[in-house]
Design an enzyme around this catalytic site. Structure first.
Site, PDB file in Angstrom:
ATOM      1  N   SER A  20       1.949  -7.135  -3.606  1.00 46.10           N
ATOM      2  CA  SER A  20       3.153  -7.049  -3.962  1.00 46.10           C
ATOM      3  C   SER A  20       3.835  -8.024  -2.819  1.00 46.10           C
ATOM      4  O   SER A  20       3.847  -9.196  -3.008  1.00 46.10           O
ATOM      5  CB  SER A  20       3.651  -5.626  -3.929  1.00 46.10           C
ATOM      6  OG  SER A  20       4.887  -5.494  -4.688  1.00 46.10           O
TER       7      SER A  20
ATOM      8  N   ASP B 194       4.037  -5.457 -15.839  1.00 49.15           N
ATOM      9  CA  ASP B 194       4.619  -5.149 -14.435  1.00 49.15           C
ATOM     10  C   ASP B 194       6.145  -5.430 -14.755  1.00 49.15           C
ATOM     11  O   ASP B 194       6.505  -6.676 -14.760  1.00 49.15           O
ATOM     12  CB  ASP B 194       4.012  -6.039 -13.596  1.00 49.15           C
ATOM     13  CG  ASP B 194       4.308  -5.713 -12.048  1.00 49.15           C
ATOM     14  OD1 ASP B 194       5.326  -5.063 -11.756  1.00 49.15           O
ATOM     15  OD2 ASP B 194       3.515  -5.927 -11.065  1.00 49.15           O
TER      16      ASP B 194
ATOM     17  N   HIS C 248       2.307  -3.016 -12.513  1.00 53.18           N
ATOM     18  CA  HIS C 248       2.303  -3.252 -11.271  1.00 53.18           C
ATOM     19  C   HIS C 248       1.210  -2.501 -10.393  1.00 53.18           C
ATOM     20  O   HIS C 248       0.588  -2.927  -9.545  1.00 53.18           O
ATOM     21  CB  HIS C 248       3.730  -2.678 -10.605  1.00 53.18           C
ATOM     22  CG  HIS C 248       3.913  -3.350  -9.090  1.00 53.18           C
ATOM     23  ND1 HIS C 248       4.085  -4.670  -8.814  1.00 53.18           N
ATOM     24  CD2 HIS C 248       3.910  -2.641  -8.069  1.00 53.18           C
ATOM     25  CE1 HIS C 248       4.125  -4.827  -7.647  1.00 53.18           C
ATOM     26  NE2 HIS C 248       4.163  -3.796  -7.072  1.00 53.18           N
TER      27      HIS C 248
END
Length: 810
Positions: free
Chosen positions: A659, A745, A781
């Site tokens: 991330s 995501d 995600h």
């Protein structure tokens, strides 16, 4: 929001809803987990002419990566709104006084066509499928290693297990996992005494406690679903109902359900006057079983509006909007005070917050929410209630860290905030640099405070009557510790979770009046693990500025470190994150063991941008935010150079981040591509400037107070110097790269890893190291929700890592 690790679910429990300014962490994810993707077959999209085989292959077949078309004239504009811009979409925050770029500046975006907000474009989907095929081709010779890694992961966990029971009202609450079942089952058992005694025979059929009832089986919810993630679970005041939220796609749009625990009836709530399901961010019960409070999200996926729903099971339920925040910078949250007397509505950016409250005994049709303290620029505060007081932790008056204060439980109390003192009149948390405060739990007789000191998570116990405070001490030099969920105001003891890089998680009951009285309630079983053959160090690395000392946590097999001491160089894996003030702890991961057992040293770099050394590690002028952001990347590269000087070589050094940590890895390999052999970038935030200029992308505008706004002159040129997509060096030998993404995501869109993958290949066509992307078409995600799928895919990713490091042998 950061999600708890699948492998640490047994002990990492959230004690209360996170603050809204943490809930809003768009690109934050629990740090050590690659949630990679399942392999699937499809036709290739588009190919280059035949070339020699990549270094990753072991046979004579030709492997060629797909080459997406480039639109060389395609750009994204940073600055004032370009022609035909939607007037509703901001280019900067409402209260910003910074000058916008005028005229707007074009940012090259040749792969911008890969962005498909609807996820339906055939050309895009075929290209993504081709990337998956290429990644499968590069790793097809590793099936045996993948199977071995998978079995290693499984052998290091107890598949049929349970979490430590915790009290709430008349029940003990816990979860169970069963061998062969992918998801947890939520259970409770009647509480007959103040303690429990477990006599479990280890089988699926045997209850953990007498009278056990499985009130929510996530395996049943996940039947015929490729993805299933349960968000909030809330037990009703009568304890006969639960309200829960569930996401079936990975896009973090959660359906709201209510289940009757006596009948098993499960009702999916709908929008008023519609057959559409109600999608919410979070929820709490009102003072009775007929009232629910829930938060909805705006078009940009931001929680912003609080509703009260009365008579939710009738044919004509009533919805009433209680509070909203229309400012794009602010994320909202809702929770009850521990004593259940108040409902709190939090609205916060990364820098400013505001809390409103509703008296639960007065939540009638005419009740109104009242503000505890109006927002003030760059003042964060959170609130708990007990003893007719607000207990507040805040950085008011620009303190480096959070102060601990109290005030009368009345609205507009800001002028009455007073520091909480000890018996000697000294403030127990004055906001100074020496220690930081993150969370407060107020019980009848004691206050439990969680924070950091010396770079380590800490727990303090404050005796309200005697006004004394002590810090809980543990034997190891670095560890992860925190309060377990489910505690009650009248508790005489609390349970903490404890683990370190060497010590598997355990839950420990601690007497509040005598903290030396400790009982280990449960220790995570790690079959085959022998702690004695591993070692751990906590070291510091001097950064390039000659002043800042960067902590690192290091774990290894002792025999590996003996080789280093004898002059040998060994492979090292370096992990980092460094954003949002989030901390990467020196915690235990059984999934690291296959790396350590193959002779690797595993290192966590506690770099600036995180919060390991307090908020000053994150904030300007010397942290890792805004115009100091490059400190994050420089720290990581400085640690890598230290490792090369001491223990390894560039040919044996790998790195990993997820991330916002993927941004870190992208920036690090751009700065020093020659320093690393392999890089793993999980759902990486790498297209920083193009994404942050465009508030039509979900959640973007709220991030302007994290990274800066590239539409503004102040930030634009600085962000361009580190944005991975805009900083790729040409004709360089980059490390082998493994990028992952999720099609649904909402935090880091799938097109970011796709664009970066293509950009790396285009800039370095002669690079012999493979650049691979693997995209999960059925997740978001946080990727794999199925624990077995997670282990299979982690095995896939680590097989790539080990193959590139030539560590595929046992």
């Amino acid at each position: 929001m950061a999600a708890a690790s699948l492998t640490a679910t047994i002990f990492v429990l959230i004690s209360r809803p996170s603050s809204s300014f943490i809930q809003g962490l768009r690109r934050h994810h629990h740090h050590h987990h690659l949630f990679p993707v399942a392999p699937f077959s499809s036709s290739f999209y588009f190919y280059s002419s035949a070339t020699t085989m990549t270094a990753a292959s072991t046979d004579s077949n030709t492997i060629v990566p797909p080459i997406p078309r480039r639109d060389e004239n395609r750009v994204v504009y940073a600055g004032i709104a370009p022609p035909n811009w939607d007037a509703k979409m901001p280019r900067q925050s409402n209260d910003s006084t910074e000058k916008l770029l005028d005229p707007p500046v074009p940012i090259p975006d040749p792969y911008g066509w890969l962005r498909d907000d609807d996820r339906k474009n055939t050309e895009v989907l075929e290209y993504l499928q081709a990337e998956n095929e290429y990644s499968m081709s590069v790793t097809k010779h590793l099936k045996g290693l993948q199977e071995k890694l998978y079995n290693d992961f499984l052998s290091s966990i107890q598949e049929t297990d349970y979490t430590t029971p915790r009290p709430r009202g008349d029940y003990w609450y816990y979860t169970r996992t069963f061998q062969g079942s992918s998801y947890e089952t939520y259970c409770r058992a009647p509480k007959t005494t103040g303690s429990f005694s477990i006599d479990w025979d280890g089988t699926k059929e045997s209850p953990i406690l007498p009278g056990e009832n499985a009130y929510l089986d996530v395996n049943a919810l996940a039947t015929n679903k490729s993805y299933c993630s349960v968000g909030t679970i809330s037990v009703s005041p009568s304890k006969t109902l639960i309200a829960y939220t569930v996401d079936y796609s990975g896009d973090e749009k959660y359906e709201l359900h209510v289940k009757d625990l006596s009948t098993g009836d499960d009702i999916a709530l709908k929008q008023i006057g519609s057959d559409q399901l109600l999608e919410v961010d979070s929820l709490v019960w009102g003072k009775d079983d007929e009232t629910l409070y829930y938060l909805t999200m705006d078009e940009q996926h931001r929680p912003f509006r609080l509703f009260q729903r009365r008579n939710w099971r009738s044919e004509h339920p009533m919805d009433r909007m209680m509070k909203e925040d229309l400012d794009d910078l602010y994320w909202c949250g809702v929770h009850k005070s521990l004593d259940e007397k108040y409902l709190f509505f939090e609205s916060a950016s990364k820098e400013t917050s505001e809390v409103w409250y509703l008296v639960m005994d007065e939540d009638g049709e005419d009740s109104e929410m009242k503000c505890i303290a109006p927002r003030r620029s760059k003042v964060l505060y959170e609130v708990e209630h007990a003893h007719d007081k607000w207990y507040i932790w805040t950085n008011v008056d620009s303190s480096p860290n959070m102060k601990f204060m109290s005030a009368p439980a009345v609205p507009d109390s800001a002028n009455d905030w007073k520091l909480v003192d000890d018996a000697g009149g000294n403030s127990i948390f004055d906001g100074s640099i020496s220690k930081s405060l993150d969370s407060v739990t107020v019980l009848n007789t004691h206050i439990i405070l969680e924070g950091r000191e010396g770079g380590i998570p800490r727990v303090w116990i404050y005796n309200i009557g005697f006004k004394t405070m002590q810090r809980l001490e543990f034997e190891e030099s670095a560890y992860d510790v925190g309060l377990l969920a489910h505690y009650e105001p009248g508790a005489k003891s609390v349970a903490v979770s404890y683990n370190s890089m060497l010590t598997p998680p355990s839950s420990i009951e601690i007497d509040l009046d005598d903290t030396t009285q400790r009982t280990v309630l449960k220790t995570k079983v790690v079959p085959g693990y022998n702690k004695d053959i591993y070692g751990f160090d906590r070291l510091e690395v001097l950064s390039r500025d000659g002043e800042t000392r960067i902590p690192i946590s290091v774990v290894y097999r002792k025999e590996t470190m003996e080789k280093v001491k004898g002059g040998s160089r060994v492979p090292v894996h370096l992990y980092g994150y460094g954003s949002y003030g989030a901390c990467i702890e020196a915690d235990f991961r059984s999934t690291r063991l296959p790396l350590l057992d193959r002779g690797m040293i595993y290192v966590i770099a506690h770099i600036r941008g995180g919060g390991e050394m307090g908020r000053q590690w994150y904030e300007e002028p010397n942290g890792g935010k805004y115009l100091c952001k490059k400190n994050t990347f420089n720290d990581f590269v400085d640690v890598a150079k230290f490792l090369v000087e001491r223990w390894t070589t560039p040919d044996m050094l790998s790195c990993e981040g997820r991330s916002a940590g993927g941004l870190l890895i992208g920036a690090a390999i751009n700065q020093a591509p020659e320093l690393f052999r392999v890089a793993i970038l999980g759902v990486p935030f790498v297209d920083v400037v193009c994404t942050m200029t465009d508030s039509t992308i979900p959640l973007t505008s709220g991030e302007w107070v994290e990274w800066g706004n590239p539409n503004e002159e102040k930030y634009h040129s600085y962000m361009m110097t580190y944005s991975p997509m805009n900083s790729v060096q040409k004709d360089k030998k980059y490390p082998s790269c493994w990028l992952t993404g999720g099609l649904h995501d909402p935090r880091v869109a799938y097109w970011e890893p796709a664009k970066f993958c293509a950009t790396l290949r285009h800039a370095n066509p002669e690079n012999e190291n493979p650049i691979c992307m693997k995209l999960d078409l059925s997740a978001g995600h946080f990727s794999a929700s199925d624990r077995y799928k997670y282990y299979r895919e982690l095995a896939y990713d680590y097989s790539f890592l080990l193959d590139q490091l030539k560590l595929t042998g046992d």
